[in-house]
Design a protein around this motif. Structure first.
Motif, PDB file in Angstrom:
ATOM      1  N   ARG A 113      -2.479  -7.481   2.208  1.00  0.00           N
ATOM      2  CA  ARG A 113      -1.507  -8.495   2.613  1.00  0.00           C
ATOM      3  C   ARG A 113      -0.155  -7.835   2.825  1.00  0.00           C
ATOM      4  NH1 ARG A 113      -0.079 -11.374  -3.239  1.00  0.00           N
ATOM      5  NH2 ARG A 113       1.191  -9.617  -3.974  1.00  0.00           N
ATOM      6  N   ARG A 114       0.749  -8.559   3.481  1.00  0.00           N
ATOM      7  CA  ARG A 114       2.089  -8.038   3.730  1.00  0.00           C
ATOM      8  C   ARG A 114       3.055  -8.580   2.678  1.00  0.00           C
ATOM      9  NH1 ARG A 114       3.930  -5.234   7.689  1.00  0.00           N
ATOM     10  NH2 ARG A 114       2.176  -5.718   9.065  1.00  0.00           N
ATOM     11  N   SER A 115       3.937  -7.706   2.186  1.00  0.00           N
ATOM     12  CA  SER A 115       4.968  -8.110   1.227  1.00  0.00           C
ATOM     13  C   SER A 115       6.288  -7.505   1.673  1.00  0.00           C
ATOM     14  CB  SER A 115       4.607  -7.618  -0.176  1.00  0.00           C
ATOM     15  OG  SER A 115       4.764  -6.210  -0.257  1.00  0.00           O
ATOM     16  N   ALA A 116       7.316  -7.685   0.872  1.00  0.00           N
ATOM     17  CA  ALA A 116       8.631  -7.115   1.185  1.00  0.00           C
ATOM     18  C   ALA A 116       8.590  -5.594   1.208  1.00  0.00           C
ATOM     19  CB  ALA A 116       9.659  -7.608   0.172  1.00  0.00           C
ATOM     20  N   SER A 117       7.581  -4.993   0.555  1.00  0.00           N
ATOM     21  CA  SER A 117       7.456  -3.536   0.498  1.00  0.00           C
ATOM     22  C   SER A 117       6.512  -2.992   1.558  1.00  0.00           C
ATOM     23  CB  SER A 117       6.964  -3.110  -0.893  1.00  0.00           C
ATOM     24  OG  SER A 117       7.856  -3.534  -1.896  1.00  0.00           O
ATOM     25  N   GLY A 118       6.038  -3.852   2.480  1.00  0.00           N
ATOM     26  CA  GLY A 118       5.090  -3.420   3.498  1.00  0.00           C
ATOM     27  C   GLY A 118       3.704  -3.947   3.196  1.00  0.00           C
ATOM     28  N   LEU A 119       2.713  -3.409   3.882  1.00  0.00           N
ATOM     29  CA  LEU A 119       1.338  -3.809   3.607  1.00  0.00           C
ATOM     30  C   LEU A 119       0.912  -3.304   2.233  1.00  0.00           C
ATOM     31  CD1 LEU A 119      -0.447  -3.129   7.018  1.00  0.00           C
ATOM     32  CD2 LEU A 119       0.040  -5.365   5.998  1.00  0.00           C
ATOM     33  N   GLY A 120       0.136  -4.127   1.536  1.00  0.00           N
ATOM     34  CA  GLY A 120      -0.343  -3.738   0.218  1.00  0.00           C
ATOM     35  C   GLY A 120      -1.788  -4.135   0.021  1.00  0.00           C
ATOM     36  N   PHE A 121      -2.517  -3.350  -0.770  1.00  0.00           N
ATOM     37  CA  PHE A 121      -3.901  -3.688  -1.099  1.00  0.00           C
ATOM     38  C   PHE A 121      -4.020  -4.019  -2.575  1.00  0.00           C
ATOM     39  CE2 PHE A 121      -3.814   0.924  -1.759  1.00  0.00           C
ATOM     40  CZ  PHE A 121      -4.502   1.093  -2.964  1.00  0.00           C
ATOM     41  N   ARG A 122      -4.948  -4.914  -2.870  1.00  0.00           N
ATOM     42  CA  ARG A 122      -5.240  -5.248  -4.259  1.00  0.00           C
ATOM     43  C   ARG A 122      -6.090  -4.134  -4.844  1.00  0.00           C
ATOM     44  NH1 ARG A 122      -7.035 -10.994  -4.644  1.00  0.00           N
ATOM     45  NH2 ARG A 122      -8.852 -10.228  -3.546  1.00  0.00           N
ATOM     46  N   ALA A 123      -5.640  -3.568  -5.937  1.00  0.00           N
ATOM     47  CA  ALA A 123      -6.353  -2.451  -6.547  1.00  0.00           C
ATOM     48  C   ALA A 123      -7.775  -2.860  -6.920  1.00  0.00           C
ATOM     49  CB  ALA A 123      -5.616  -1.968  -7.789  1.00  0.00           C
ATOM     50  N   PRO A 124      -8.781  -2.104  -6.463  1.00  0.00           N
ATOM     51  CA  PRO A 124     -10.160  -2.444  -6.823  1.00  0.00           C
ATOM     52  C   PRO A 124     -10.445  -2.141  -8.288  1.00  0.00           C
ATOM     53  CG  PRO A 124     -10.108  -0.383  -5.612  1.00  0.00           C
ATOM     54  CD  PRO A 124      -8.703  -0.914  -5.611  1.00  0.00           C
ATOM     55  N   ARG A 125     -11.509  -2.731  -8.782  1.00  0.00           N
ATOM     56  CA  ARG A 125     -11.899  -2.444 -10.159  1.00  0.00           C
ATOM     57  C   ARG A 125     -12.264  -0.975 -10.293  1.00  0.00           C
ATOM     58  NH1 ARG A 125     -12.788  -6.793 -13.339  1.00  0.00           N
ATOM     59  NH2 ARG A 125     -12.928  -8.834 -12.332  1.00  0.00           N
ATOM     60  N   PRO A 126     -11.837  -0.343 -11.375  1.00  0.00           N
ATOM     61  CA  PRO A 126     -12.180   1.074 -11.549  1.00  0.00           C
ATOM     62  C   PRO A 126     -13.671   1.277 -11.783  1.00  0.00           C
ATOM     63  CG  PRO A 126     -11.104   0.206 -13.512  1.00  0.00           C
ATOM     64  CD  PRO A 126     -11.012  -0.866 -12.471  1.00  0.00           C
ATOM     65  N   ARG A 127     -14.184   2.387 -11.301  1.00  0.00           N
ATOM     66  CA  ARG A 127     -15.575   2.754 -11.552  1.00  0.00           C
ATOM     67  C   ARG A 127     -15.721   3.452 -12.904  1.00  0.00           C
ATOM     68  NH1 ARG A 127     -18.647   4.880  -6.169  1.00  0.00           N
ATOM     69  NH2 ARG A 127     -18.398   2.972  -4.939  1.00  0.00           N
ATOM     70  N   ARG A 128     -14.639   4.092 -13.332  1.00  0.00           N
ATOM     71  CA  ARG A 128     -14.689   4.822 -14.611  1.00  0.00           C
ATOM     72  C   ARG A 128     -13.305   4.829 -15.215  1.00  0.00           C
ATOM     73  NH1 ARG A 128     -17.097  11.005 -15.468  1.00  0.00           N
ATOM     74  NH2 ARG A 128     -17.160  10.934 -17.748  1.00  0.00           N
ATOM     75  N   THR A 129     -13.230   4.510 -16.493  1.00  0.00           N
ATOM     76  CA  THR A 129     -11.972   4.540 -17.225  1.00  0.00           C
ATOM     77  C   THR A 129     -12.202   5.245 -18.557  1.00  0.00           C
ATOM     78  OG1 THR A 129     -12.385   2.396 -18.281  1.00  0.00           O
ATOM     79  CG2 THR A 129     -11.196   2.367 -16.179  1.00  0.00           C
ATOM     80  N   GLY A 130     -11.160   5.280 -19.374  1.00  0.00           N
ATOM     81  CA  GLY A 130     -11.271   5.896 -20.689  1.00  0.00           C
ATOM     82  C   GLY A 130     -10.763   7.324 -20.682  1.00  0.00           C
ATOM     83  N   HIS A 252       8.296  12.258   1.865  1.00  0.00           N
ATOM     84  CA  HIS A 252       9.088  11.363   1.013  1.00  0.00           C
ATOM     85  C   HIS A 252       8.344  10.041   0.868  1.00  0.00           C
ATOM     86  CE1 HIS A 252      12.493  14.121   1.027  1.00  0.00           C
ATOM     87  NE2 HIS A 252      12.311  14.261   2.321  1.00  0.00           N
ATOM     88  N   GLY A 253       7.106  10.111   0.383  1.00  0.00           N
ATOM     89  CA  GLY A 253       6.308   8.911   0.201  1.00  0.00           C
ATOM     90  C   GLY A 253       6.812   8.066  -0.946  1.00  0.00           C
ATOM     91  N   VAL A 254       6.838   6.750  -0.732  1.00  0.00           N
ATOM     92  CA  VAL A 254       7.235   5.803  -1.772  1.00  0.00           C
ATOM     93  C   VAL A 254       6.159   4.729  -1.879  1.00  0.00           C
ATOM     94  CG1 VAL A 254       8.939   4.103  -2.522  1.00  0.00           C
ATOM     95  CG2 VAL A 254       9.691   6.214  -1.399  1.00  0.00           C
ATOM     96  N   VAL A 255       5.669   4.534  -3.088  1.00  0.00           N
ATOM     97  CA  VAL A 255       4.620   3.555  -3.357  1.00  0.00           C
ATOM     98  C   VAL A 255       5.192   2.475  -4.260  1.00  0.00           C
ATOM     99  CG1 VAL A 255       2.336   3.186  -4.357  1.00  0.00           C
ATOM    100  CG2 VAL A 255       2.840   5.331  -3.145  1.00  0.00           C
ATOM    101  N   ALA A 256       5.048   1.219  -3.827  1.00  0.00           N
ATOM    102  CA  ALA A 256       5.507   0.080  -4.633  1.00  0.00           C
ATOM    103  C   ALA A 256       4.324  -0.526  -5.368  1.00  0.00           C
ATOM    104  CB  ALA A 256       6.166  -0.965  -3.740  1.00  0.00           C
ATOM    105  N   VAL A 257       4.488  -0.764  -6.651  1.00  0.00           N
ATOM    106  CA  VAL A 257       3.455  -1.353  -7.504  1.00  0.00           C
ATOM    107  C   VAL A 257       3.955  -2.706  -7.989  1.00  0.00           C
ATOM    108  CG1 VAL A 257       2.131  -1.112  -9.635  1.00  0.00           C
ATOM    109  CG2 VAL A 257       2.629   0.916  -8.235  1.00  0.00           C
TER     110      VAL A 257
END
Length: 280
Positions: A113-130, A252-257
């Protein structure tokens, strides 16, 4: 199937200035392209990822996406997701659900979707954590040429590409790293460290992916998604922040979370640099 001209774009992602983000090559009509030709084009572009838009199998999706690195196909990647959505919309794509593009890929359905920070994706569920095991952390310390004690935290943050991550004490330490490629060759590795309080960016990130044919990636959406889930989850990061990546590569990449409910969104600006056709 005989080769034919197919619409093509090359999009710079996580930057509003051309040639300062992370480029992705996008074939907007990949229907019928042989998998070997997809891999061949990805090796030829020599970018971290090349994508192919193909018909989806899910009725909820606007398109399906195949993502190739120079080393082969992967189920999901972040900046290719945003760059492809940017190119698809710019080429006249109309999402089924107004305001939200739904991508089908190896990680399932991914909303953009588009937000004030540009296009953004919803983070998928992780396959592995811990946490990582001790041997893995020792290998990472050798690869980064740092003492084991300088790794202050570690975690699997794998949502498809296989990312493991470590946190150092500061962004300056992250930027100063001079890794050893011999020890990096089997590691999909993200490194993160905090900037000083009051800085415009909260964290600095570097990503190393030699198993995928990418020594260091300029800006890596999938890694930022996994890092955000880890760092926000354990209270190291606030629910919303901005992180930098690519400085050591002249980018100079900038990532908005941003966190909304249980969802984490990874956003950034995108700009088209090349538009034309490719013969496939």
């Amino acid at each position: 199937m005989s080769p034919r001209e197919r619409p093509f774009a090359q999009v710079d992602v996580f930057s509003d200035t051309r040639y300062l983000g992370n480029p992705v090559a996008v074939v907007l009509d990949g229907d019928g392209v042989d998998e070997r030709d997809m891999a061949r084009l990805a090796a030829w572009t020599n970018l971290s990822e090349t994508t192919f838009v193909v018909p989806p199998s899910s009725g909820e999706a606007d398109y399906a996406l195949r993502v190739f690195t120079p080393g082969g196909e992967i189920p999901f990647a972040g900046h290719p997701t945003l760059g492809t959505a940017h190119a698809w919309l710019e080429a006249g794509g109309v999402p089924k659900s107004p305001g939200t593009v739904v991508q089908e890929c190896g990680a399932g359905l991914v909303a953009v979707r588009r937000s004030a920070s540009g296009l953004g994706f919803r983070a998928p569920r992780p396959r592995r954590t811990g946490p990582l095991d001790a041997d893995h952390v020792d290998r990472i310390a050798r690869a980064l040429r740092v003492g084991r004690e300088r790794i202050v935290a570690h975690q699997w943050v794998d949502n498809g590409p296989g990312w493991a991550a470590v946190r150092l004490a500061s962004a300056a330490e992250v930027l100063a790293l001079e890794p050893d490629d011999h020890h990096l060759r089997r590691l999909m590795l993200g490194v993160v460290g905090p900037h000083p309080p009051g800085s415009p960016l909260s964290f600095e990130v570097r990503a190393f992916g030699l198993p995928a044919g990418v020594r260091e990636d300029p800006v890596t959406g999938s890694l930022h998604a996994g890092l955000a889930q880890w760092l926000i989850g354990d209270g190291t990061a606030p629910p919303a922040y901005r992180a930098g990546q690519g400085a050591r590569l002249g980018r100079h990449g900038v990532v908005a979370v941003e966190t909304q409910g249980e969802d984490i969104w990874i956003s950034g600006e995108s700009v088209t640099c090349v538009r034309g056709t490719v013969h496939l």
